[in-house]
Structures are given as C-alpha cells and as structure tokens.
Design a protein around this motif. Structure first.
Motif, PDB file in Angstrom:
ATOM      1  N   ALA A 601     -21.432  22.906 -28.591  1.00  0.00           N
ATOM      2  CA  ALA A 601     -21.422  21.933 -29.577  1.00  0.00           C
ATOM      3  C   ALA A 601     -22.130  22.095 -30.640  1.00  0.00           C
ATOM      4  N   GLN A 602     -21.265  21.403 -31.949  1.00  0.00           N
ATOM      5  CA  GLN A 602     -21.534  21.514 -33.272  1.00  0.00           C
ATOM      6  C   GLN A 602     -21.958  19.978 -33.527  1.00  0.00           C
ATOM      7  N   PRO A 603     -22.977  19.853 -34.594  1.00  0.00           N
ATOM      8  CA  PRO A 603     -23.426  18.601 -35.145  1.00  0.00           C
ATOM      9  C   PRO A 603     -22.032  17.822 -35.864  1.00  0.00           C
ATOM     10  N   GLY A 604     -22.077  16.520 -35.905  1.00  0.00           N
ATOM     11  CA  GLY A 604     -21.027  15.949 -36.318  1.00  0.00           C
ATOM     12  C   GLY A 604     -21.108  15.442 -37.701  1.00  0.00           C
ATOM     13  N   THR A 605     -20.051  15.262 -38.313  1.00  0.00           N
ATOM     14  CA  THR A 605     -20.207  14.751 -39.687  1.00  0.00           C
ATOM     15  C   THR A 605     -19.488  13.251 -39.882  1.00  0.00           C
ATOM     16  N   GLY A 606     -19.408  12.622 -38.786  1.00  0.00           N
ATOM     17  CA  GLY A 606     -18.884  10.994 -38.673  1.00  0.00           C
ATOM     18  C   GLY A 606     -19.982  10.094 -39.072  1.00  0.00           C
ATOM     19  N   ALA A 607     -19.845   8.921 -39.232  1.00  0.00           N
ATOM     20  CA  ALA A 607     -20.521   7.959 -39.689  1.00  0.00           C
ATOM     21  C   ALA A 607     -21.350   7.450 -38.687  1.00  0.00           C
ATOM     22  N   ALA A 608     -20.953   7.540 -37.327  1.00  0.00           N
ATOM     23  CA  ALA A 608     -21.829   7.057 -36.124  1.00  0.00           C
ATOM     24  C   ALA A 608     -22.601   8.355 -35.655  1.00  0.00           C
ATOM     25  N   GLN A 612     -26.818   3.811 -31.020  1.00  0.00           N
ATOM     26  CA  GLN A 612     -26.306   2.653 -31.034  1.00  0.00           C
ATOM     27  C   GLN A 612     -25.212   2.540 -31.956  1.00  0.00           C
ATOM     28  N   ASP A 613     -25.037   3.478 -32.978  1.00  0.00           N
ATOM     29  CA  ASP A 613     -23.834   3.300 -33.849  1.00  0.00           C
ATOM     30  C   ASP A 613     -22.644   3.865 -33.043  1.00  0.00           C
ATOM     31  N   ALA A 614     -22.854   5.078 -32.407  1.00  0.00           N
ATOM     32  CA  ALA A 614     -21.936   5.729 -31.484  1.00  0.00           C
ATOM     33  C   ALA A 614     -21.564   4.774 -30.473  1.00  0.00           C
ATOM     34  N   LEU A 615     -22.298   3.936 -29.958  1.00  0.00           N
ATOM     35  CA  LEU A 615     -21.775   2.939 -28.886  1.00  0.00           C
ATOM     36  C   LEU A 615     -20.845   2.043 -29.445  1.00  0.00           C
ATOM     37  N   VAL A 616     -21.352   1.392 -30.694  1.00  0.00           N
ATOM     38  CA  VAL A 616     -20.427   0.668 -31.274  1.00  0.00           C
ATOM     39  C   VAL A 616     -19.163   0.977 -31.845  1.00  0.00           C
ATOM     40  N   ALA A 617     -19.246   2.081 -32.300  1.00  0.00           N
ATOM     41  CA  ALA A 617     -18.115   2.859 -32.602  1.00  0.00           C
ATOM     42  C   ALA A 617     -16.888   3.242 -31.644  1.00  0.00           C
ATOM     43  N   ILE A 618     -17.548   3.734 -30.470  1.00  0.00           N
ATOM     44  CA  ILE A 618     -16.560   3.865 -29.432  1.00  0.00           C
ATOM     45  C   ILE A 618     -15.982   2.411 -28.658  1.00  0.00           C
ATOM     46  N   GLY A 820     -17.808  12.804 -35.006  1.00  0.00           N
ATOM     47  CA  GLY A 820     -17.260  14.270 -35.429  1.00  0.00           C
ATOM     48  C   GLY A 820     -17.786  15.414 -35.108  1.00  0.00           C
ATOM     49  N   ARG A 821     -18.530  15.360 -33.907  1.00  0.00           N
ATOM     50  CA  ARG A 821     -18.828  16.628 -33.387  1.00  0.00           C
ATOM     51  C   ARG A 821     -17.727  17.471 -32.465  1.00  0.00           C
ATOM     52  N   THR A 822     -18.044  18.650 -32.387  1.00  0.00           N
ATOM     53  CA  THR A 822     -16.949  19.559 -31.980  1.00  0.00           C
ATOM     54  C   THR A 822     -17.709  20.174 -30.843  1.00  0.00           C
ATOM     55  N   GLY A 823     -16.621  21.050 -29.940  1.00  0.00           N
ATOM     56  CA  GLY A 823     -17.204  21.928 -28.925  1.00  0.00           C
ATOM     57  C   GLY A 823     -17.495  21.038 -27.896  1.00  0.00           C
TER      58      GLY A 823
END
Length: 960
Positions: A601-608, A612-618, A820-823
C-alpha cells in the motif's frame, strides 16, 4: 392530404433546456440558448381530414390542453425556421403505431402517422456548431435524420414492392482473403476457419449457398447465439503455478459443472427444475408454481442507440420468460448498468462515441418505458461508473416470473404448425446477432444502424396476455421468442431435432419491400414462435383475434432433418439441420493468466486524506451514491407484490440490499432479488472478483430474509477482446472461481449469458477494452415475508453487531480510489466460513431477533454504518471496532461475507446464540443524536459527522 400537428409546451420548455445543456456540455460553451429558441413535438398525419377531424385530434387525442397547445397546418407551410427530427424509414415507431390504431377506432380517416421533434433556431449555423447540434444533440444518426427548414413531402408511405430474385453467394472458389472479406462485408462475423467449413460444405453439395442459407449459418454460429468461445477448447496456462489446463468446454466444466455437482449433493432434495436448457432457469417455489429467471445483456445496440438498445434489451428478456417452458408470467424486472462518468470531458470523446450522460439518460428511459408500459415492476439493480466503459456501456436486463408446475417443459411434434404471434416484421434488427458478436468501431453508428431496434411495449403486453391464456388452454406444445437472429434462430432452434418447412411470404410485414432473407433474419420485436397442433390452430387464431394480436402460420415442423425455406413457391434455402447446429468447427484458443505484481500500500495523493473526508468522498462517488433519480422513474409497486422496495427507511430513500416480491399473491412466500458486481477487483485478480460478486449477491438476499440454502444464481460475463490470450485468461480464471464458490456455497447457477468482444477500435487503431466484468444475480426464496428486515436503523438504544471477519484488504477498494492510494491486498472469500455466516444471519432473522441488517460492500464498514444511520434517521456511536488492524482497514476494508446488524438489548443473548461459531462483535449502539461517531483504537473519535452531511453527500451527485 398530408398534415402536420405541431405541439408546443405551455410554460417551461424542458426539452429546449435539455438540448441547450447538452450542447453546452459538449462544447464547453454557453451558446446553446442562442442556437435553439424553442422546441415542439408533433405528428405527420396522412388523410382527408376535415376541420371537425382536426379539432377532435387536437382536443381529445393528441394534445394535453393543461400543458400543451397544438396547431394543424398543411405540411411545409409553416414560416418559422426549424430543424425537424424524423425517424429514418423502417425504424419502428411505437407511438405512431398506437396513434394510428386509436384514431382509426374513432373513425377518423387517417391512413398513416409519423412522429417528429422540432427545434427552432436560425437558418444559418457555424459549421462546427451545426455538426455538434445536429449529430450529437438533436438526433442520433443511427435511427434519425434532420430536415432543416420546411418538411417537404406529399405522402408517408415507404417501401416499394419486392420483386423476387434468388441470390446466391459465390464461396466455393474464394481464397482465404476472399472468405474473410465476404464475412466482413456482409456482417457475418464468421472466422476464416468457419468460412472454410461453409465453403467445404457447399463444395460437397456442388452448388453455391443462397444468401438466406449463408445468413442462417452466420446467425446460428454467432457468438451471441452459440457461445462458441466459452464452449470451445481453451488451453489455459496459469503462470502463478506454472500449470497448464485444457478445457474442452469451459462453461460445461466450470459453471454448468458446479450446478451438476450441487444437484448430485442435494439428491432427492434437489429444488432445481430446468437449468441451462431453456430460455430461463427454473427452480421450485411452492406446490403450484415454479419460479424462473433470466438476465440478458444488450450492450452493443445500447452503445449505438441507448434508448432503443435498452428498450429492446428489457423487452427481449421479458420474452425469454414468455418463451420458457410453455410460458411464464413476468412478475418483476431488474437492471444493472455500467457507464463512464456523466461528467466525462467531452473533448476526450473518441470519434463516433456518444457522451456518457446521453447514454445514461437514454438507457434509463428505455428500460423505464418498456417496464412501466407493460405493467412489470423494476425492483432491483445497480449502476457502476468507470471511464473504461466509455465506448462500451453495459446494459444488463433481467426478468423473474412464475410458471405452473405442470407447464415447465415443452416439446415440438412432427406435423405441428409454425405460428408467428405478435409484432410484424420489418428491417429493424437486421444482423443484430452478428453485430453483437463484433467489436465496435467509430463507424459502427453508421454501418450498423440496422442492428438497432425500437420496441413496442403495448404490443408485447397484448402478446403476453395471449400467450398466458393459450398456455392455460393447451393450445401449443412449444414456444420460443424471436430474439437474436429472428425467425432464423427461433424456428431453427425449435426444429433442430426434427426439421422445418417455412413459407416466408406468409409472415406479416410492416411495409413492402423486404426480401426473403430480410424477413428471415429480421429481429423486429414482440414476436413469438409457437409449435401448434393443427387441430388447435382455429382456437388459437380466434383467441389472438379477440386480443387484437396478429398470428400467422408460417409452415410446419417435420421429421425431415432439414430446414427448407420458400418464398412465393420458390425454394430459397435447404439446409441440413445437423450441419446448421453441429457443423460449426470447434473454437480453439490459448489463454494465460499472470498474477498482478504485489504492490505494498502506498500513500495517496487524493484530496480525501482523513477518515471523515474519505467517507464523504466514497458516499459521493458515482458508483456508491444514491440512484434515486433512476429508481423513481420505475414503477416498482405495480402488480401489488413488492414487499421490500428498492428504497427503504424512514423517508423511503435508503439503499435496500435487495428487493422482495410476493410472486403469488395471497401467499406469504417471497422471492428476494439481489446482485453482486465489482469490476475493480478484477484489476488485481479476476478469480477473487468473481468470488466477491457471488458472495455479495448471496449476502444481499440473505440480508433481507432469504434462506441461503435456497438461493440460485446467474452469471453474466461481459469481456473485452477474447482473441487476446491475457484477456481470455482472465475469463477462464473467473469461470474457475464461479465453479469453486458456487459449490462451496451450495448455490447453483441456473442460467447465464455472455457478451464478449466489448472492445472499441478508435480512429487511430488503438484498442479500448472494458474492464473484466461479471454480474452475479441471486434469486432467494423467503419462507415468510412478514419476517423480512430492511437496512435502516429502527430505534434508539439498540446494539450494533458486526458479523464476519475484517481483514487488511484495501486493494482496489473505494477508499484507495478516493484517496489516490495504490497497492494492497484484494479481498478474498473464505469459502469455509462464508456459508456459516450466511446461515447464522438467516437463523437470527428468521427468529425475529434482528431489527435491521446491511451487508458490507463498497466502502466497507464506514459506508454501511452511514447508510443505515441516515436511512433510518437515527444516529450511531461505534466504539469497539474489532481486530489488530489500522483504522483505515477497520473502516474501509471491503472484506466479503460481512454484515452490520441492529439488535434489541433483550435479544442480544439469543442473537449471539444463533450465530454461535461465527465471528461477531458488539461494535456500538444507536443514539438519538443525528450523527455518526466512530472511535479509533486509542479511543479518540476518528470521525464525527452529521447524518445530514452524509446524506447530502450521498444524494447530491445524481440529483438530476
């Protein structure tokens, strides 16, 4: 005389707004309003109409005076400049047909009707604006054309009388290049090996084939009709193990094989009735009725003409039910769509590709209109979005029906009449089966327009009524629908074991000018073919006449072993049935699969980046967000059998896991319908993608109350270029997973369909494959619908349980997508544990111990908890998520076989006993405050968000 009735809206001009918005979307400009000032709809009517006739048509039949105003004028006399959109000659016009029938019943002397849409704007347009407006906004070149200025015509008839001419096709002396060219030029979709077999056959006969014979072979041997790739020989090299396996018939050895294994294990308790042997799968339901189900694809036609493609996709699968056994009665529909995002940059559209927003609107409208007009509820479905579906949208349509226990099987008898019932035959749908077997190109819109049909749901409803009555009066011995290949497939399949003689000039036609071959292969909709004992024909004929349904005798089934076609007494085809159905050479292909390289797993580059931001974005991702805009267009209440709706909760707007219908009114026994699909997992491993799809479909129906021991499933493979060994290898690995998981779960496959070569060749020759996509549909028996549960939280103070094991499985997850995470690791189904989880959850629901239940899928635990909370309008505190995992994995892992359940405190002990031996955990409680809080491992709140915020994020994206 030819008249036009122009009908304009009073007040808001919604069609003009749509056109302007679509033009602006495609051009990134704000000029649509300058090009189109108003819109109208209308009719061209031919007849000697008096002032009184025209007044009646305006006031009583064609205009809604509350919202419209209509005005008659002779054709071509209006002065305001306009762009008039008309269907091309030969394209089915259901509205015009209905209007013609209605006005003739009123005694108004109208002899022909055509519909039009009209837009008003300047006479001169800049060439680029004109191209976008005419070709991409106002009309679809595949079925429509535009008249700029006054319509000039003096009559509406089209089609000149056909003058018979027997056509033969020289094949015996062609070289390989010539055979390939012949197949391509005639849209036969036959490979060189197949063309060589055809050539050798007619060399042995010492003659050339007629065009009808060649078309019959092409239709019967098409990928769409014969599934020749999945039934062919495939040598599969699994690079993960170094093993090479050879399948003589992939479907038979995997999907079919799983069902046979399960039925053998069930023994005397086998509840399957007819699987992979008819137009739909049939399983036992109660003492009087069986239940059957079929899911079809209609992808390529929907890419060219979204409305017509989806419209006839649903109409076709409904006819599959009518053609199952001796005729099943449809009780509900399902649909699943895969599109590119509706906000796709129009500048990136390949040539000839419609914008995804237009495709989506057209597809939804097509399914809506057909199902609603037939009075069949659409109760379940899903919509996925991925840019890789841009040129090849996927349209899955399904129908569930009931059939009396003594009507589940059929047989064609020597001497039975071949009777066509339903719609007339036209040029719509020519080469539909072979077109669906080809990949699309930027020219498909132009060269394959004839492969697209427009359906007429009213005609099919009348056909349905006739078929059910005729079935119950024992007026026929066998039935099938005219689907892909038209009469060629229907008559060819029904007469495969006997033989058939057909007089093509006896088929009722929509208009003059059709050749005998066009009559034979046309895919005009709403037609069924019946095998009718000669003594039963007068009664059937009278029944059809009483319901205003056309019926015609086309010929006779006979024990000759040959397919003989004639036209006006001339023999136009004489084929050996054995060659037609068994002469196709076996497809031999190589396939390979190599596991995706393991990537940490690699760190993401997305805004979320926060939970909490990830939940709203999903929640706001197009694939996860509310599909209420679509669902509300469907009637899911008609027939009165809907027990659990597609939308549930305190405001009836939460996402139900599955729907439950009562197929036999008056009974408490229900049928749960759900689906599973997640193409993203296939990017890492198609095996586990398939496993997850089956697991999701089963847990969806279990979540509402279905008995996991009585769940049947269907497979729909939609794949890219299967001539590529790697693409085919992914399909083989998917089929192997279907076999393994079905046997482990005890869920037999009872029907299926594949759609291959969903590939687009762009202008520059690049190949664009769709993602590997498997849809699994589950049909579960609900012992008592009164014990069903829904996913919305019900009361404050209840305990929340997480059932199932959460693992660090964020590979291809929606969390990775929005951050924006990968892996990461792809979710894997534990084949030993999952059935125990399903059984335990069902036991708890059946004992009345569960207030609400929701499966964990896209977005994992966090999304499931959020959806349950805002659907019920009740908050939740999550304080004890189990496991030694990261907070992100606990919240967003998409590990399968998991449920989140709400249980009253007084039922907790009994609930835990019902799930003994299954991993469960008390994770929180329901609260009165309208918010969701989730604590991390350190006790601090990972997220704390109002339900209104979560619900708005979920509902906003498709609030159109």
């Amino acid at each position: 005389m030819l008249w036009e009735l122009e009908i304009r809206p009073l007040g808001k001009d919604g069609e003009r707004e749509r056109v302007c918005d679509e033009f602006d979307l495609l051009t990134h400009a704000e000029r649509g309003g300058d090009l189109v000032s108003a819109s109208a709809r209308g009719f061209l009517l031919e007849g000697e109409l008096t002032d009184e006739h025209r007044a009646r048509l305006t006031q009583e039949v064609l205009v809604d005076p509350l919202v419209e105003v209509g005005e008659f004028a002779p054709v071509g006399t209006r002065t305001a400049h306009s762009y008039t959109v008309l269907l091309k000659p030969g394209v089915m016009e259901p509205v015009a047909q209905t209007v013609l029938e209605a006005v003739q019943l009123l005694g108004i002397p109208v002899t022909a009707v055509r519909t039009f849409r009209r837009y008003f704007g300047p006479p001169e347009l800049p060439s680029l604006d004109r191209d976008v407006l005419f070709r991409k906004v106002l009309a679809n070149d595949a079925i429509e054309h535009i008249v700029s200025g006054p319509v000039k015509a003096d009559h509406l008839g089209f089609g000149a009388p056909y003058k018979f001419e027997l056509r033969t096709v020289p094949v015996r002396n062609l070289d390989d290049a010539g055979l390939v060219k012949l197949s391509k030029d005639n849209t036969l979709a036959l490979s060189l090996d197949e063309m060589k077999v055809v050539q050798a056959h007619f060399r042995d006969l010492n003659r050339e084939p007629t065009d009808a014979e060649l078309e019959s072979i092409a239709q019967t041997w098409s990928e769409h009709c014969s599934h020749k790739t999945l039934k062919g020989t495939i040598t599969f090299r699994d690079q993960s193990t170094g093993e090479t396996r050879t399948y003589k018939n992939l479907l038979k050895e995997t999907v079919f094989g799983a069902t046979q294994t399960i039925r053998q294990q069930l023994g005397a308790d086998d509840w399957c009735v007819s699987v992979f042997a008819d137009n739909a799968g049939i399983v036992k339901f109660d003492d009087n009725f069986h239940i059957c189900i079929k899911v079809e694809t209609h992808n390529h036609p929907s890419a060219i003409e979204p409305y017509g493609g989806a419209n006839t996709g649903l109409g076709g699968v409904i006819r599959d039910l009518l053609g199952t056994g001796l005729g099943a009665k449809p009780v509900c529909n399902t649909d699943v769509f895969c599109f590119a995002p509706p906000d796709f940059d129009s500048n990136q559209l390949p040539q000839g590709v419609l914008h995804p927003r237009r495709v989506m609107r057209g597809v939804v409208a097509g399914v809506r209109d057909y199902g609603n007009r037939m009075g069949i509820p659409t109760v379940n479905g899903a919509i996925l979005f991925d840019e890789r579906y841009l040129a090849n949208p996927l349209v899955f349509c399904g129908t569930i029906g009931t059939i009396p226990c003594d009507k589940a099987f059929k047989k064609v008898y020597d001497g039975d009449l071949i009777v066509a019932v339903g719609g007339r035959t036209g040029r719509d749908g020519i080469h539909g089966a072979t077109f669906s077997s080809l990949e699309l190109t930027h020219e498909s819109e132009t060269v394959s327009g004839g492969a697209v049909q427009i359906g007429n749901a009213i005609t099919e409803k009348k056909v349905q009524d006739v078929i059910i009555q005729a079935r119950d009066r024992n007026l026929f011995t066998a039935i099938t629908d005219c689907g892909a290949g038209g009469f060629s497939s229907a008559v060819g399949e029904m007469g495969a074991d006997l033989g058939a003689t057909v007089e093509l000039d006896k088929a009722p036609l929509k208009y003059e000018g059709l050749s005998y071959t066009e009559i034979w292969i046309s895919e005009s909709q709403e037609r069924m073919v019946l095998s009718v004992p000669q003594e039963k024909w007068p009664e059937l004929q009278a029944l059809c006449a009483s319901e205003n349904v056309e019926a015609a005798v086309l010929g006779t089934f006979e024990g000759s072993g040959r397919l003989k076609l004639s036209y006006q007494g001339n023999v136009v085809a004489d084929l050996d049935m054995h060659f037609l159905h068994d002469g196709r050479p076996t497809v031999v292909k190589n396939a390979e699969w190599a596991p995706a390289q393991s990537v940490p797993a690699q760190p993401g580059t997305g805004a979320a980046q926060t939970p909490q931001d990830a939940l709203v974005a999903i929640l706001g991702h197009y694939s996860v967000c509310s599909k209420e805009w679509v669902i509300r267009q469907y009637d899911h209440e008609v027939q009165g059998g809907s027990a659990i709706k597609p939308l549930v909760g305190v405001m009836n707007d939460g996402p139900s896991d599955a729907s439950v219908v009562v197929p036999v009114l008056g009974s408490w026994t229900g049928a749960a319908v759900g689906c599973g699909i997640n193409h993203r997992f296939a990017d890492l491993d198609p095996y586990w993608m398939a496993a997850a799809a089956i697991d999701e479909a089963v847990r969806n129906v279990v979540a509402v109350g279905a008995d996991p021991k009585r769940v049947a499933i269907l497979d729909n493979f939609c794949w890219g270029n299967i001539h590529d060994p790697k693409v085919l290898g992914a399909l083989v690995r998917t089929a192997e997973a279907c076999r393994d998981v079905a046997v482990a779960f005890g869920t037999p496959f009872i029907s299926g369909k594949d759609s291959l070569n969903n590939t687009y060749t762009g202008k520059n020759g690049e190949r664009l494959d769709i993602p590997h996509t498997l849809l699994v549909t589950a049909l579960g028996r609900v012992p008592d619908v009164r014990k069903c549960v829904t996913m919305d939280l019900k009361e404050v103070g209840n305990t929340l349980y997480l059932v199932g094991t959460t693992k660090d499985e964020l590979g291809a997850s929606h969390f990775n997508l929005v951050t924006g995470r990968t892996g990461g690791t792809v979710p894997k189904v534990d084949l030993a544990t999952a059935p125990k989880v399903f059984a335990g959850v069902h036991a708890a629901i059946a004992q009345g111990l569960v207030r609400s239940c929701h499966d964990l899928s896209e977005g994992g635990f966090a999304v499931a908890a959020a959806e349950m909370a805002f659907a019920g309008g009740i908050g939740a505190d999550i304080t004890a998520l189990p496991g030694n995992l990261s907070d992100e994995a606990k919240l967003f892992s998409e590990s399968p076989s998991r449920f989140l359940l709400e249980v009253k405190p007084e039922h907790a002990q009994a609930f835990e006993a019902a799930l003994a031996g299954v991993t469960i955990a008390r994770v929180g409680t329901t609260v009165s405050d309208p918010r969701l809080r989730v604590a991390g491992a350190n006790g601090e709140w990972l997220l704390w968000v109002k339900l209104a915020t979560l619900k708005e994020a979920w509902q906003k994206p498709l609030r159109w």
